[in-house]
Scaffold this motif. Structure first.
Motif, PDB file in Angstrom:
ATOM      1  N   LEU A  73       6.947   5.604   2.948  1.00  0.00           N
ATOM      2  CA  LEU A  73       7.960   5.545   2.490  1.00  0.00           C
ATOM      3  C   LEU A  73       8.588   4.252   4.440  1.00  0.00           C
ATOM      4  CD1 LEU A  73      10.681   4.592   2.078  1.00  0.00           C
ATOM      5  CD2 LEU A  73      11.288   6.859   2.607  1.00  0.00           C
ATOM      6  N   ARG A  74       8.114   5.463   4.960  1.00  0.00           N
ATOM      7  CA  ARG A  74       8.574   4.706   6.354  1.00  0.00           C
ATOM      8  C   ARG A  74       7.667   3.836   7.066  1.00  0.00           C
ATOM      9  NH1 ARG A  74       6.936  10.799   6.103  1.00  0.00           N
ATOM     10  NH2 ARG A  74       9.206  12.170   6.839  1.00  0.00           N
ATOM     11  N   VAL A  75       6.630   4.043   6.642  1.00  0.00           N
ATOM     12  CA  VAL A  75       5.680   2.769   7.559  1.00  0.00           C
ATOM     13  C   VAL A  75       6.220   1.650   6.748  1.00  0.00           C
ATOM     14  CG1 VAL A  75       2.500   1.843   7.291  1.00  0.00           C
ATOM     15  CG2 VAL A  75       3.183   4.297   7.604  1.00  0.00           C
ATOM     16  N   ILE A  76       6.013   1.407   5.124  1.00  0.00           N
ATOM     17  CA  ILE A  76       6.763   0.045   4.525  1.00  0.00           C
ATOM     18  C   ILE A  76       7.732  -0.241   5.169  1.00  0.00           C
ATOM     19  CG2 ILE A  76       7.434  -0.761   2.649  1.00  0.00           C
ATOM     20  CD1 ILE A  76       5.523   0.753   1.323  1.00  0.00           C
ATOM     21  N   VAL A  96      18.261   5.989   5.473  1.00  0.00           N
ATOM     22  CA  VAL A  96      17.103   5.568   5.593  1.00  0.00           C
ATOM     23  C   VAL A  96      16.857   4.343   4.662  1.00  0.00           C
ATOM     24  CG1 VAL A  96      14.346   5.824   5.793  1.00  0.00           C
ATOM     25  CG2 VAL A  96      15.098   7.012   7.141  1.00  0.00           C
ATOM     26  N   GLY A  97      17.110   4.652   3.393  1.00  0.00           N
ATOM     27  CA  GLY A  97      16.762   4.159   2.186  1.00  0.00           C
ATOM     28  C   GLY A  97      17.472   3.144   2.408  1.00  0.00           C
ATOM     29  N   THR A  98      19.151   3.159   3.023  1.00  0.00           N
ATOM     30  CA  THR A  98      20.529   1.951   2.695  1.00  0.00           C
ATOM     31  C   THR A  98      19.597   1.409   4.864  1.00  0.00           C
ATOM     32  OG1 THR A  98      21.911   3.617   2.266  1.00  0.00           O
ATOM     33  CG2 THR A  98      22.660   2.058   3.556  1.00  0.00           C
ATOM     34  N   VAL A  99      19.067   1.632   5.278  1.00  0.00           N
ATOM     35  CA  VAL A  99      18.931   1.003   6.284  1.00  0.00           C
ATOM     36  C   VAL A  99      17.737  -0.182   5.720  1.00  0.00           C
ATOM     37  CG1 VAL A  99      17.974   0.879   8.705  1.00  0.00           C
ATOM     38  CG2 VAL A  99      19.513   2.227   8.350  1.00  0.00           C
ATOM     39  N   ASP A 149       0.869  -1.230   0.039  1.00  0.00           N
ATOM     40  CA  ASP A 149       0.306  -0.079   0.385  1.00  0.00           C
ATOM     41  C   ASP A 149       0.496   1.467  -0.112  1.00  0.00           C
ATOM     42  OD1 ASP A 149      -1.506   1.862   0.089  1.00  0.00           O
ATOM     43  OD2 ASP A 149      -3.265   0.848   1.991  1.00  0.00           O
ATOM     44  N   LEU A 150       0.907   2.000  -1.374  1.00  0.00           N
ATOM     45  CA  LEU A 150       1.424   2.764  -1.056  1.00  0.00           C
ATOM     46  C   LEU A 150       1.167   4.323  -0.899  1.00  0.00           C
ATOM     47  CD1 LEU A 150       4.310   2.254  -4.837  1.00  0.00           C
ATOM     48  CD2 LEU A 150       4.512   1.726  -1.936  1.00  0.00           C
TER      49      LEU A 150
END
Length: 435
Positions: free
Chosen positions: A362-365, A413-416, A84-85
């Motif tokens: 992004l944060r939720v996924i 955040v993306g790397t993590v 869900d985006l």
């Protein structure tokens, strides 16, 4: 050569495994807790001890709530092999609907001004209905019309974000109802006494749940942990709960804020008067959502159907599960949780703004995946998603305190997120090899 020596050399490792197995500790959960502790310690060092202060922990807790609530619903979405985006955009639409209800519809149509006792509850009902209906609609498109969830929610991300913009004509709407704003965090807390009472009730409830689970296993002739192991787990949980309450109760309301509150009531603040915040209402709301979602996942037919469908959709459908309606229900539940998050987010900001919920998808996924939810479906936990949200917020809060630019924060955040998925894949391969 006798095989006594090799056997003896294996005894220490066997004893360690036996201890972990006896306590029935989730090694992946322990790893996440360890990662969270490491993040906190590193940022506390980099900020000269400011990260682990009572004030920052209080702020961290209320900042985590909105994403954590949606992350619990994202677990069900991903477990059923969907995505869900649109959660951030749907949050914005629900927030806009509630803001317009409070500031325009109810005052102009029904003559109910801000401060009327019915306004916050009507607004929250409007938000819940809006989120649930939109979520169910997206679920219908996925479940019955067989449009991939990625496409449906990607379209939803664009649609609902701009629906929210048109609902408010692109304006910031506020201030909101005072009672409504108590759910945002700092404007609504229990205080010291009630916080301790809630903490003690939570300890009793947690211990009762653990002990009743043990009795249930015994009743069904299932293996159980030794009593000492059960008591050890209860002790750790109790210390964690009461420690959290103690930290929040150590954060005092600033004197200037107290003085303004007394002046607003036409009173004079007594000399030396102090007051603490305690547990925020929004954190209590998150706990209630977490308990409810855990019960749904583990104790209801709906929850069993979700995990069965995620594990093997074809087998689930052949066994009689209506997987299409199940999809509608899961997305409707996600929509309702977006509405609850919208209540918390807009109440914390004290208004509705156009950028509310931006990048929340992004944060939720990321929170759900970091928390152990498998993108392949069938595996996920509610407490893992909440812990994942806490780790995400800790990273962002810590980087902001250190002075890291926003673009670099998103890079981290993306790397993590990618690293978390890689670790999850390696972990499951290792567990599969062991079994």
């Amino acid at each position: 050569m006798s095989d006594a020596s090799p056997t003896e050399s294996r005894l220490p490792s066997r004893a360690k495994r036996s201890f972990l197995q006896t306590l029935e500790l989730d090694t992946r959960l322990l790893g996440m807790i360890g990662a969270f502790v490491l993040v906190c310690l590193v940022f506390n060092l980099l900020t000269d001890g400011r990260f682990l202060t009572a004030r920052n922990i209080f702020n961290l807790s209320i900042q985590t709530v909105s994403v954590a609530i949606m992350a619990t619903g994202m677990v069900f979405i991903i477990v059923t092999r969907h995505i869900d985006l649109a959660v951030g955009a749907l949050l914005a639409t629900c927030s806009a609907a509630m803001a317009m209800t409070q500031t325009a519809i109810l005052p102009q149509v029904f003559g109910l001004e801000l401060g009327h006792p019915a306004i916050p509850w009507i607004a929250m009902l409007v938000g819940l209905v809006t989120g649930t209906v939109i979520g169910a609609f997206q679920g219908y498109l996925v479940g019955y019309l067989m449009i991939p969830a990625f496409i449906v929610t990607l379209g939803g991300l664009l649609v609902w974000r701009n629906v929210a913009w048109y609902m408010t004509n692109g304006q910031t709407i506020g201030p909101l109802d005072p009672t409504f704003m108590t759910l945002g965090g700092i404007n609504g807390t229990l205080g010291a006494t009630l916080s301790w009472i809630v903490g003690l009730v939570a300890v009793v409830a947690a211990c009762w749940a653990l002990w009743s689970g043990r009795k249930n296993k015994i009743a069904h002739d299932a293996p159980v942990k030794p009593v000492w192991a059960e008591l050890t787990v209860m002790g750790v949980v109790s210390v964690a709960i009461l420690g959290f309450v103690a930290i929040l109760n150590s954060y005092e309301v600033p004197t200037a804020r107290l003085r303004r509150l007394f002046e607003a009531r036409g009173e004079v603040m007594p000399e030396g008067y102090t007051e603490v915040y305690g547990i925020p209402y929004s954190v209590l709301l998150l706990i209630a959502v977490a308990v409810a979602m855990t019960v749904i996942a583990k104790k209801t037919r709906f929850g069993r159907y979700i995990f069965a469908t995620g594990g093997n959709p074809d087998a689930a459908e052949l066994s009689g599960i209506n997987t299409r309606m199940l999809t509608v229900k899961v997305f409707a539940l996600m929509g309702a949780l977006c509405a609850i998050s919208a209540i918390v987010a807009s109440a914390r900001l004290t208004n509705h703004s156009n950028d509310i919920g931006t990048l929340d998808e992004l944060r939720v996924i990321a929170a759900a995946v970091i928390g152990g939810t498998a993108l392949a479906g069938g595996i996920g936990t509610i407490y893992g998603a909440i812990l994942g949200a806490l780790i995400m917020q800790s990273l962002q809060s810590g980087m902001a305190m250190v002075g890291v630019d926003a673009p670099l924060q998103n890079i981290v955040v993306g790397t993590v997120l990618v690293a978390a998925v890689l670790i999850d894949i390696l972990y499951r391969k290792r567990m599969g090899a062991k079994s």
